[in-house]
Design an enzyme around this catalytic site. Structure first.
Site, short mmCIF file in Angstrom:
data_model
loop_
_atom_site.label_atom_id
_atom_site.label_comp_id
_atom_site.label_asym_id
_atom_site.label_seq_id
_atom_site.Cartn_x
_atom_site.Cartn_y
_atom_site.Cartn_z
N ARG A 160 -0.50 -7.75 13.64
CA ARG A 160 -1.20 -6.97 12.79
C ARG A 160 -2.14 -7.79 11.72
O ARG A 160 -3.21 -7.10 11.32
CB ARG A 160 0.00 -6.10 12.04
N LYS A 218 0.75 -1.35 -0.08
CA LYS A 218 -0.03 -0.06 -0.04
C LYS A 218 0.97 1.22 -0.14
O LYS A 218 0.68 2.29 -0.85
CB LYS A 218 -1.00 0.24 1.29
N ARG A 272 11.61 -1.15 10.97
CA ARG A 272 10.37 -0.64 11.88
C ARG A 272 10.24 -1.54 13.17
O ARG A 272 10.44 -2.87 13.00
CB ARG A 272 9.39 -0.94 11.12
N ARG A 292 -9.13 1.98 8.93
CA ARG A 292 -8.81 0.61 9.31
C ARG A 292 -9.99 -0.18 10.30
O ARG A 292 -9.89 -1.02 10.71
CB ARG A 292 -7.60 0.49 10.17
N ARG A 306 11.30 -5.48 4.46
CA ARG A 306 11.25 -4.17 5.07
C ARG A 306 11.79 -4.12 6.41
O ARG A 306 12.57 -3.18 6.55
CB ARG A 306 9.84 -3.88 5.24
P1 AMP Z 1 1.03 1.31 8.77
O1 AMP Z 1 2.29 2.33 8.65
O2 AMP Z 1 -0.21 1.70 7.91
O3 AMP Z 1 1.29 -0.20 8.67
O4 AMP Z 1 0.81 1.50 10.37
C1 AMP Z 1 1.62 1.25 11.48
C2 AMP Z 1 0.85 1.19 12.82
O5 AMP Z 1 0.31 2.47 13.05
C3 AMP Z 1 -0.19 0.25 12.84
O6 AMP Z 1 0.11 -1.11 13.14
C4 AMP Z 1 -1.25 0.88 13.93
O7 AMP Z 1 -0.58 0.63 15.24
C5 AMP Z 1 -1.14 2.26 13.56
N1 AMP Z 1 -2.13 2.90 12.70
C6 AMP Z 1 -1.96 3.24 11.40
N2 AMP Z 1 -3.00 3.85 10.86
C7 AMP Z 1 -4.01 3.41 11.77
C8 AMP Z 1 -5.46 3.32 11.79
N3 AMP Z 1 -6.00 3.76 10.49
N4 AMP Z 1 -5.90 3.25 12.86
C9 AMP Z 1 -5.41 2.77 13.97
N5 AMP Z 1 -4.11 2.36 14.00
C10 AMP Z 1 -3.57 2.86 12.95
#
Ligand code: AMP
Length: 186
Positions: free
Chosen positions: A144, A13, A133, A88, A127
């Site tokens: 996740r 994404k 990360r 989400r 990654r």
């Molecule tokens: P991502 O970079 O999109 O994989 O997001 C990394 C982490 O940020 C996720 O595992 C959540 O802990 C938090 N996070 C990001 N976007 C959201 C969202 N829309 N709702 C809740 N938590 C989020």
């Protein structure tokens, strides 16, 4: 156009959102990036969300909805946005619909990237090696994936009911997937 880029963790994404944003001039609104920036800046918000993010759970709807709301004027000025990692939960999707409706706009398309689980794990490990990360450990990644299935996958029928879901095979190369996304949008 307001586009939601949708799919499980590790499906590509973020990479595709960046490419689409560069190609079309719509800002990439990644709540994950915003939350990581809050952590890097040492803000109170960053400290509050660190443990939740590190273990792979979701931060509260209220926090991410506020982060997105702050960026909507910028999206409106650009004529659209690429939502990456947001919404989400069904509650977040409802909030986004309401916020956009308040500005005379809507989610125009949901690009759903499909990638099989084995490939997701492979991409996560790549990654982890490249970016380090904190939530790219095997345990956090497993959390996740579970959170995705339980809380995020229900958005598929939510958006299907609105006739907005466009499935794109996310298994190909970065270029192939970008071309497939462009094809469904044009
Ligand atoms: P991502 O970079 O999109 O994989 O997001 C990394 C982490 O940020 C996720 O595992 C959540 O802990 C938090 N996070 C990001 N976007 C959201 C969202 N829309 N709702 C809740 N938590 C989020």
């Amino acid at each position: 156009m307001n586009i939601v880029l949708f799919g499980p963790p590790g499906c590509g994404k973020g990479t595709q959102a960046k490419r689409l944003s560069a190609a079309r001039g719509w800002p990439q609104l990644s709540t994950g990036d915003m939350l990581r920036a809050a952590q890097a800046s040492g803000s109170e918000l960053g400290r509050r969300v660190k443990a939740v993010m590190d273990r792979g759970d979701l931060v509260s709807d209220a926090i991410v909805i506020e982060l997105i709301e702050e960026r909507l004027p910028e999206a409106e000025a650009a004529g659209g946005a690429i939502f990456d990692g947001f919404p989400r939960t069904v509650a977040q999707a409802g909030a986004l619909d309401a916020l956009l409706a308040g500005r005379g706009a809507q989610v125009d398309a949901v690009i759903r990237l499909t990638v099989d689980n084995e490939e997701l794990v492979r991409r996560m490990m790549k990654r982890a090696a490249e970016e380090g990360r904190a939530d790219d450990t095997e345990e956090a990644f497993r959390t996740r994936l579970k959170v995705y299935e339980a809380q995020t996958a229900p958005l598929i029928p939510y958006y299907q009911a609105q006739g907005k879901v466009k499935n794109v095979d996310g298994m190909g190369s970065m270029e192939t997937v970008s071309a497939a996304i462009a094809a469904v949008l044009d």
